[in-house]
Write an enzyme that holds these catalytic residues in place. Structure first.
Site, PDB file in Angstrom:
ATOM      1  N   GLN A 202      28.134 -50.365  -9.596  1.00  0.00           N
ATOM      2  CA  GLN A 202      27.222 -50.561  -8.214  1.00  0.00           C
ATOM      3  C   GLN A 202      27.861 -51.321  -8.243  1.00  0.00           C
ATOM      4  O   GLN A 202      28.068 -52.017  -6.769  1.00  0.00           O
ATOM      5  CB  GLN A 202      25.973 -50.220  -9.074  1.00  0.00           C
ATOM      6  N   PHE A 203      28.188 -52.638  -9.395  1.00  0.00           N
ATOM      7  CA  PHE A 203      28.284 -54.097  -7.763  1.00  0.00           C
ATOM      8  C   PHE A 203      29.668 -54.901  -9.650  1.00  0.00           C
ATOM      9  O   PHE A 203      29.147 -54.817 -10.324  1.00  0.00           O
ATOM     10  CB  PHE A 203      27.080 -55.365  -7.824  1.00  0.00           C
ATOM     11  N   ASP A 204      30.238 -55.790  -8.799  1.00  0.00           N
ATOM     12  CA  ASP A 204      30.878 -56.121  -9.588  1.00  0.00           C
ATOM     13  C   ASP A 204      30.800 -56.943 -10.114  1.00  0.00           C
ATOM     14  O   ASP A 204      30.980 -57.463 -12.415  1.00  0.00           O
ATOM     15  CB  ASP A 204      32.067 -57.618  -8.797  1.00  0.00           C
TER      16      ASP A 204
ATOM     17  N   LEU B 256      21.489 -46.606 -16.939  1.00  0.00           N
ATOM     18  CA  LEU B 256      22.237 -46.867 -16.567  1.00  0.00           C
ATOM     19  C   LEU B 256      22.561 -47.387 -17.199  1.00  0.00           C
ATOM     20  O   LEU B 256      22.220 -48.839 -18.521  1.00  0.00           O
ATOM     21  CB  LEU B 256      20.904 -47.655 -16.762  1.00  0.00           C
ATOM     22  N   ALA B 257      24.038 -47.713 -18.279  1.00  0.00           N
ATOM     23  CA  ALA B 257      24.864 -48.359 -19.004  1.00  0.00           C
ATOM     24  C   ALA B 257      25.738 -48.467 -18.640  1.00  0.00           C
ATOM     25  O   ALA B 257      26.790 -47.089 -18.580  1.00  0.00           O
ATOM     26  CB  ALA B 257      24.243 -47.871 -19.715  1.00  0.00           C
ATOM     27  N   GLU B 258      26.349 -49.645 -18.015  1.00  0.00           N
ATOM     28  CA  GLU B 258      28.215 -49.035 -17.461  1.00  0.00           C
ATOM     29  C   GLU B 258      28.788 -48.947 -18.851  1.00  0.00           C
ATOM     30  O   GLU B 258      30.063 -47.854 -18.400  1.00  0.00           O
ATOM     31  CB  GLU B 258      28.368 -50.610 -16.783  1.00  0.00           C
TER      32      GLU B 258
ATOM     33  N   TYR C 262      30.832 -56.238 -16.838  1.00  0.00           N
ATOM     34  CA  TYR C 262      30.970 -56.472 -17.764  1.00  0.00           C
ATOM     35  C   TYR C 262      30.346 -55.533 -19.133  1.00  0.00           C
ATOM     36  O   TYR C 262      31.053 -55.955 -20.028  1.00  0.00           O
ATOM     37  CB  TYR C 262      30.677 -57.975 -18.067  1.00  0.00           C
ATOM     38  N   PRO C 263      29.895 -55.386 -18.846  1.00  0.00           N
ATOM     39  CA  PRO C 263      28.850 -54.732 -20.263  1.00  0.00           C
ATOM     40  C   PRO C 263      30.114 -53.288 -19.841  1.00  0.00           C
ATOM     41  O   PRO C 263      30.415 -53.419 -21.799  1.00  0.00           O
ATOM     42  CB  PRO C 263      28.170 -54.049 -19.656  1.00  0.00           C
TER      43      PRO C 263
ATOM     44  N   GLU D  16      25.901 -44.856 -11.439  1.00  0.00           N
ATOM     45  CA  GLU D  16      24.489 -44.905 -11.517  1.00  0.00           C
ATOM     46  C   GLU D  16      23.987 -44.732  -9.644  1.00  0.00           C
ATOM     47  O   GLU D  16      24.727 -45.188  -8.833  1.00  0.00           O
ATOM     48  CB  GLU D  16      23.699 -46.793 -11.442  1.00  0.00           C
TER      49      GLU D  16
ATOM     50  N   HIS E  24      26.299 -60.190  -8.003  1.00  0.00           N
ATOM     51  CA  HIS E  24      26.673 -58.963  -7.108  1.00  0.00           C
ATOM     52  C   HIS E  24      27.377 -59.609  -5.870  1.00  0.00           C
ATOM     53  O   HIS E  24      27.763 -58.960  -4.432  1.00  0.00           O
ATOM     54  CB  HIS E  24      25.032 -58.920  -5.741  1.00  0.00           C
TER      55      HIS E  24
END
Lengths: 337, 378
Positions: A82-84, A58-60, A88-89, A29, A129
């Protein structure tokens, strides 16, 4: 040799990987036009095009799932989460698919996917974050988990991760993105070998990622008190380079492990158990862990009370040396154990 | 006064659900003409139609045999596809050899059509392996058990094909329950955004274990795709010709480079979710009976008999073929070897992993110590 920030060293590592192998593609992203929120992919879409450096919806889970399909097709996807706290998704796609496909297919399908994750705290960020989720992935068979602490390792290890035929979770210490250091693009080392950063004789201090710099500071401070600390940067969290830690602990007889992640079920527990198993008769004291607490990551203005810092690490060193430490207060005051 | 005011309830904004279903063979086997879809099956000869019938009957026969094997303790579990033969055969027979399939675990009929070796279909269910075949041998990924996860893999593969400059299409199979999953919805967004040459093939068999499709969708599932920017078709999933035509149409679009399509094949799961399920606890027998009148094999047989293509002799030949396949399937299943003790360590990683190597060596030593490791069986 050039002086680069850790973020720029990752950027040059990605550029080299893209240039060396046209099967390497980047997915994430905001990694294209923007160059990533930390600018790690700065300029790469302009140089390699939108098919090689793909801005993703935008979907991990979608990012990782799509990377799996690309890997099926023979590509080497490098995904940016993008961030730790946003990984989870994608957890199912990572632990149930990426990790298992090679095993499931008896080696027919390879998953040479690198998943880059800026991790850890210390940047005054909002919730989600500042997390350190590495243990979830180190616990998962089929994944390799590594982290870097210097610009040189960032560059070298990222290229090694991309070249590896196994999936690699690549944790980037986000508060060290702006640390500068020498980077030699031709440097190579064993991908899964720990590094003795500071040699010492009295106690072994094991760290990784963002806390390696703090551990070095602790070693310097301890030397002022006449304590010789050997600092080891693990680099690889799965597999663990137990040989290097074992050799050090056989010499020092004392082990301190530090990480930002919560203590319960963390890498420190694994390392303490494995080293105790290997070095029981060489240990002079129980291994000491200096870690984040078993709490959610706190708000920005409280993070200094959560993160292991120089003084807490030194307290752990004292404990491992059998010297007076904060733990004694707890014991003498009859507090909860 | 009231009658002249437009209906101001928000639900009035919903268009009436279309009840149109693409159908080329009705349940009685009568050929219905459809100017849009007829051309997609115009090339089929009598022999082609008999081959489709053979597929349907063989696939059902394998399914029945597998259920029997489970009841006899030879399989741990089996997910019957009874009733869904036309949806699977019709779509799979539309594919080119180079097209790639990402399926769920019930697509054993698709696997058969892709040329998967018979015992390989059943290996997962016997428990001798986590996957029965090499995906690249038949251009079909090994079945996915996590609901909907494979749809994203299909989109990635499809985008990879486009990167490679080939016109290969990708098809992904999933059920009505899966359409609720985030992954399936993400897959549709991604496919639309990247114009991926992928066909989303939803077998709406009306059940997700015990949950009726009404719990997943208030509108026909095919209606969702246009919201993602993906054209969709709703076909009679028990009509092998309609399914074949619709899939060919979707594949044509993908091969042409025009992007993704969505097919809802409306069918019915006539058996249990798996052999561990008890549908008598939740299926209305009258509903099941109504669907048994729409059987996919009966209608093709009726059509071919009426057309003089299917004779008693041909019918007997197909039955014998199915029995022979079933016997081969059973023998192959029973001959599958159990995995060797240390094989649990194989293929976890593609490159050496020192932690796992140590664990393997320890287990090897342990097995030796208790005399349970034949050197040959390592």
């Amino acid at each position: 040799m050039t002086q680069l920030t850790l973020a720029k060293a990752l950027n040059t590592g990605l550029r080299r990987a893209l240039a060396d192998d046209d099967r390497v593609v980047l997915l994430g992203e905001d990694i294209g036009q923007l160059g990533g929120v930390f600018r790690v992919t700065d300029g790469l879409q302009q140089e390699f095009g939108r098919e090689r450096v793909m801005d993703m919806p935008l979907a991990e889970s979608g990012i990782i799932g799509m990377a799996i399909g690309l890997a099926y097709r023979g590509f080497r996807p490098v995904c940016e989460i993008q961030f730790d706290g946003f990984i989870y998704p994608a957890f199912d796609q990572i632990v149930a698919q990426v990790a298992k496909l090679h095993y499931r297919t008896r080696g027919a399908v390879r998953m040479p996917i690198t998943i880059r994750v800026p991790f850890g705290g210390g940047i005054g960020a909002v919730e989600h974050h500042s997390e350190s989720p590495e243990a979830y992935f180190a616990h998962t068979a089929g994944l390799r988990v590594v982290t870097c602490s210097t610009p040189q390792d960032a560059h070298t290890m990222l290229r090694q991760a991309i070249a590896c035929d196994d999936p690699v979770l690549f944790f980037e210490p986000k508060r060290r993105y702006w640390t500068k250091g020498e980077v030699d693009e031709s440097f190579e080392h064993a991908f899964d070998r720990a590094r003795v950063v500071v040699e010492g004789a009295d106690v072994t201090l094991v760290a990784y990622g963002p806390l390696v710099a703090t551990a070095i500071d602790a070693a310097v401070a301890a030397s002022d008190e006449g304590v010789s600390v050997e600092v080891i940067d693990l680099r690889s969290l799965s597999p663990l380079d137990l040989d290097t830690v074992e050799a050090s602990v056989r010499k020092t007889g004392r082990l301190v492990i530090t990480h930002e992640a919560a203590q319960f079920g963390g890498l420190g527990a694994e390392l303490a158990a494995s080293i105790t198993d290997r070095c029981f008769v060489h240990l002079e004291a129980a291994p000491a862990r200096v870690t984040g607490f078993d709490t959610p990551y706190p708000s920005a203005r409280a993070e200094e009370h959560f993160l292991p810092d120089l003084d807490r690490i030194l307290d752990g060193v004292d404990r491992a040396l059998g010297r007076p430490s904060a733990r004694d207060l707890l014991l003498t005051s009859g507090g909860a154990r | 006064m009231r009658a002249t005011v437009p209906d101001d309830r928000l639900e009035a904004e919903l268009p009436a659900p279309p009840d149109a279903l693409v159908q080329l063979l009705d349940p009685e086997g009568r050929r219905r003409s459809d100017p849009l879809y007829d051309p997609y099956v115009a090339d089929l000869t009598g022999d082609d139609l008999l081959a489709l019938l053979d597929d349907l009957i063989v696939v059902r026969r394998i399914d029945v045999e597998a259920t029997a094997l489970q009841r006899q303790g030879q399989l741990g579990l089996w997910p019957p596809l009874l009733g869904q033969e036309a949806a699977q055969v019709g779509s799979a027979r539309a594919l080119r050899a180079d097209d790639f399939v990402f399926s769920s675990y019930r697509e054993n009929g698709v696997a058969y059509c892709r040329g998967v070796e018979l015992p390989a279909i059943v290996e997962v269910w016997r428990g001798t392996a986590q996957a029965g075949w090499n995906p690249y041998d038949v251009n079909m990924a090994t079945p996915q058990i996590v609901i909907g996860a494979q749809t994203l893999h299909a989109v990635g593969y499809a985008v990879g094909c486009r990167h490679d400059g080939v016109d290969t299409a990708t098809i992904t199979y999933f059920g009505d329950g899966a359409t609720t999953q985030g992954d399936v919805n993400e897959a549709m967004v991604f496919a639309a955004s990247f114009g991926a040459p992928v066909v989303f093939f939803c077998q709406n068999n009306h059940w997700a274990i015990s949950e009726p499709v009404g719990l997943q969708a208030q509108r026909p599932i095919a209606e969702r795709a246009p919201g993602f920017g993906i054209p969709s078709m709703r076909v009679d999933g028990n009509d092998v010709l309609a399914v074949l035509a619709a899939t060919r149409r979707a594949l044509e679009r993908a091969h042409r480079g025009d992007g993704p399509s969505f097919i809802e094949a409306v069918t019915y799961r006539m058996g249990p979710h798996t052999t561990s399920d008890d549908p008598t606890r939740y299926v209305d027998p009258l509903e099941r009976e109504a669907w048994s009148a729409k059987d996919p094999i009966q209608r093709l047989e009726a059509h071919l008999r009426e057309a003089g293509i299917l004779t008693d002799e041909t019918s007997a030949r197909i039955a014998a073929h199915a029995d022979a396949i079933a016997a081969e399937f059973r023998a192959g299943c029973l001959a599958l070897p159990n995995p060797a003790p240390l094989s649990v360590f194989d293929h976890v990683y593609a490159e050496p992993h020192r932690g796992l190597e140590r664990q393997r060596a320890e287990q090897q030593a342990y097995l030796r110590s208790i005399g349970e490791l034949e050197e040959a069986a390592e």
